[in-house]
Write a protein that holds these residues in place. Structure first.
Motif, mmCIF file in Angstrom:
data_model
loop_
_atom_site.group_PDB
_atom_site.id
_atom_site.type_symbol
_atom_site.label_atom_id
_atom_site.label_comp_id
_atom_site.label_asym_id
_atom_site.label_seq_id
_atom_site.Cartn_x
_atom_site.Cartn_y
_atom_site.Cartn_z
ATOM 1 N N ARG A 11 0.838 -1.202 0.000
ATOM 2 C CA ARG A 11 0.000 0.000 0.000
ATOM 3 C C ARG A 11 0.871 1.249 0.000
ATOM 4 N N ALA A 12 1.896 1.254 0.859
ATOM 5 C CA ALA A 12 2.793 2.410 0.934
ATOM 6 C C ALA A 12 3.498 2.624 -0.409
ATOM 7 N N ARG A 13 3.865 1.538 -1.061
ATOM 8 C CA ARG A 13 4.536 1.643 -2.360
ATOM 9 C C ARG A 13 3.602 2.269 -3.393
ATOM 10 N N LEU A 14 2.341 1.853 -3.417
ATOM 11 C CA LEU A 14 1.382 2.419 -4.365
ATOM 12 C C LEU A 14 1.113 3.893 -4.063
ATOM 13 N N VAL A 15 1.016 4.254 -2.777
ATOM 14 C CA VAL A 15 0.808 5.659 -2.401
ATOM 15 C C VAL A 15 1.979 6.501 -2.906
ATOM 16 N N GLU A 16 3.188 5.981 -2.699
ATOM 17 C CA GLU A 16 4.381 6.705 -3.154
ATOM 18 C C GLU A 16 4.373 6.862 -4.675
ATOM 19 N N LEU A 17 4.031 5.798 -5.395
ATOM 20 C CA LEU A 17 4.005 5.864 -6.853
ATOM 21 C C LEU A 17 2.953 6.846 -7.353
ATOM 22 N N LEU A 18 1.794 6.871 -6.706
ATOM 23 C CA LEU A 18 0.762 7.834 -7.103
ATOM 24 C C LEU A 18 1.243 9.265 -6.849
ATOM 25 N N TRP A 19 1.904 9.484 -5.738
ATOM 26 C CA TRP A 19 2.429 10.814 -5.433
ATOM 27 C C TRP A 19 3.444 11.219 -6.509
ATOM 28 N N ARG A 20 4.326 10.273 -6.873
ATOM 29 C CA ARG A 20 5.342 10.559 -7.893
ATOM 30 C C ARG A 20 4.704 10.776 -9.270
ATOM 31 N N CYS A 21 3.614 10.049 -9.564
ATOM 32 C CA CYS A 21 2.885 10.294 -10.815
ATOM 33 C C CYS A 21 2.307 11.708 -10.807
ATOM 34 N N GLY A 22 1.830 12.125 -9.640
ATOM 35 C CA GLY A 22 1.326 13.495 -9.493
ATOM 36 C C GLY A 22 2.407 14.531 -9.742
ATOM 37 N N GLN A 23 3.669 14.147 -9.556
ATOM 38 C CA GLN A 23 4.821 15.013 -9.824
ATOM 39 C C GLN A 23 5.314 14.833 -11.264
ATOM 40 N N GLU A 24 4.539 14.074 -12.044
ATOM 41 C CA GLU A 24 4.797 13.815 -13.467
ATOM 42 C C GLU A 24 6.091 13.033 -13.716
ATOM 43 N N GLU A 25 6.353 12.051 -12.866
ATOM 44 C CA GLU A 25 7.493 11.155 -13.066
ATOM 45 C C GLU A 25 7.030 9.969 -13.894
ATOM 46 N N ARG A 26 7.523 9.880 -15.109
ATOM 47 C CA ARG A 26 7.115 8.810 -16.023
ATOM 48 C C ARG A 26 7.510 7.429 -15.503
ATOM 49 N N ALA A 27 8.655 7.330 -14.852
ATOM 50 C CA ALA A 27 9.095 6.039 -14.320
ATOM 51 C C ALA A 27 8.120 5.529 -13.262
ATOM 52 N N ALA A 28 7.521 6.444 -12.511
ATOM 53 C CA ALA A 28 6.550 6.049 -11.489
ATOM 54 C C ALA A 28 5.299 5.461 -12.143
ATOM 55 N N LEU A 29 4.853 6.081 -13.252
ATOM 56 C CA LEU A 29 3.679 5.545 -13.952
ATOM 57 C C LEU A 29 3.984 4.163 -14.519
ATOM 58 N N SER A 30 5.185 3.992 -15.034
ATOM 59 C CA SER A 30 5.585 2.695 -15.568
ATOM 60 C C SER A 30 5.566 1.620 -14.476
ATOM 61 N N GLU A 31 6.104 1.949 -13.310
ATOM 62 C CA GLU A 31 6.119 1.008 -12.180
ATOM 63 C C GLU A 31 4.694 0.747 -11.677
ATOM 64 N N LEU A 32 3.877 1.789 -11.606
ATOM 65 C CA LEU A 32 2.484 1.636 -11.177
ATOM 66 C C LEU A 32 1.740 0.712 -12.145
ATOM 67 N N TYR A 33 1.993 0.890 -13.432
ATOM 68 C CA TYR A 33 1.367 0.033 -14.441
ATOM 69 C C TYR A 33 1.783 -1.421 -14.236
ATOM 70 N N ARG A 34 3.071 -1.631 -14.024
ATOM 71 C CA ARG A 34 3.583 -2.998 -13.833
ATOM 72 C C ARG A 34 2.924 -3.666 -12.629
ATOM 73 N N LEU A 35 2.706 -2.912 -11.566
ATOM 74 C CA LEU A 35 2.154 -3.488 -10.337
ATOM 75 C C LEU A 35 0.636 -3.666 -10.358
ATOM 76 N N THR A 36 -0.074 -2.866 -11.144
ATOM 77 C CA THR A 36 -1.537 -2.857 -11.037
ATOM 78 C C THR A 36 -2.291 -3.224 -12.305
ATOM 79 N N SER A 37 -1.620 -3.306 -13.436
ATOM 80 C CA SER A 37 -2.342 -3.479 -14.704
ATOM 81 C C SER A 37 -3.114 -4.794 -14.780
ATOM 82 N N ALA A 38 -2.584 -5.865 -14.223
ATOM 83 C CA ALA A 38 -3.299 -7.152 -14.301
ATOM 84 C C ALA A 38 -4.634 -7.078 -13.567
ATOM 85 N N LYS A 39 -4.617 -6.501 -12.378
ATOM 86 C CA LYS A 39 -5.856 -6.387 -11.596
ATOM 87 C C LYS A 39 -6.849 -5.459 -12.287
#
Length: 188
Positions: A11-39
């Motif tokens: 959960r903490a990892r996803l919160v951090e990735l969402l925060w980083r996506c909010g800062q427009e970090e493309r790598a964070a969106l890529s990691e978020l996609y990898r972790l959540t796209s299947a679900k």
């Protein structure tokens, strides 16, 4: 690491990735996609009902996440709930736009066959079973036991003969004579 700690870390990892996506970090969106796209794909596919549509919707979901990640508030919802809600809403919007919710009048609905026996058939089956057991009980003991063991326990003639310590031919005779008497009794 125990399960609650794993869940909290995820959960903490996803919160951090969402925060980083909010800062427009493309790598964070890529990691978020990898972790959540299947679900999220599973949610979208279940609603869309077709793979191509679900893939298109999933792309739109991640565009929406990219645009709205800065508005995510971790105290209001878990990150996966927030993501799943976006996915669900986008899939429902797509479904509505496709006009795929076709309902037919109740009169047009195909009848669902019910292959269960009716009440009369059930009563007849119960009566036949009761009669069979009464007839079985009327047989001589060794024939009754041999038939019950053969048919209800699945033993062969050879296994029955060995278990009763009698010749195979004798066991076959007991079962055969018992079945003849059983048939006569049931047919009366």
């Amino acid at each position: 690491m125990s399960e609650p700690q794993d869940a909290n870390a995820a959960r903490a990892r996803l919160v951090e990735l969402l925060w980083r996506c909010g800062q427009e970090e493309r790598a964070a969106l890529s990691e978020l996609y990898r972790l959540t796209s299947a679900k999220l794909f599973g949610i979208v596919f279940r609603i869309c009902g077709e793979r191509q549509g679900a893939e298109d919707v999933l792309q739109d979901v991640y565009l929406t996440i990219w645009k709205r990640a800065g508005a995510y508030e971790s105290h209001r919802a878990s990150p996966i709930t927030w993501l799943a809600t976006i996915a669900r809403n986008r899939a429902i919007d797509w479904r509505r736009a496709q006009g795929k919710r076709a309902f037919s009048a109740i009169d047009e609905a195909a009848p669902i066959p019910d292959d269960r026996p009716g009440a009369e058939a059930g009563l007849l089956a119960d009566e036949a079973e009761r009669r069979l057991h009464l007839c079985l009980d009327a047989l001589e003991e060794r024939a009754r036991d041999a038939i019950r063991t053969a048919f209800f326990d699945g033993l062969t003639y050879a296994e029955l003969a060995e278990a009763r310590a009698v010749p195979l031919g004798t066991m076959k005779s007991w079962v055969r004579r018992g079945l003849i008497r059983l048939k006569e009794c049931v047919e009366q």
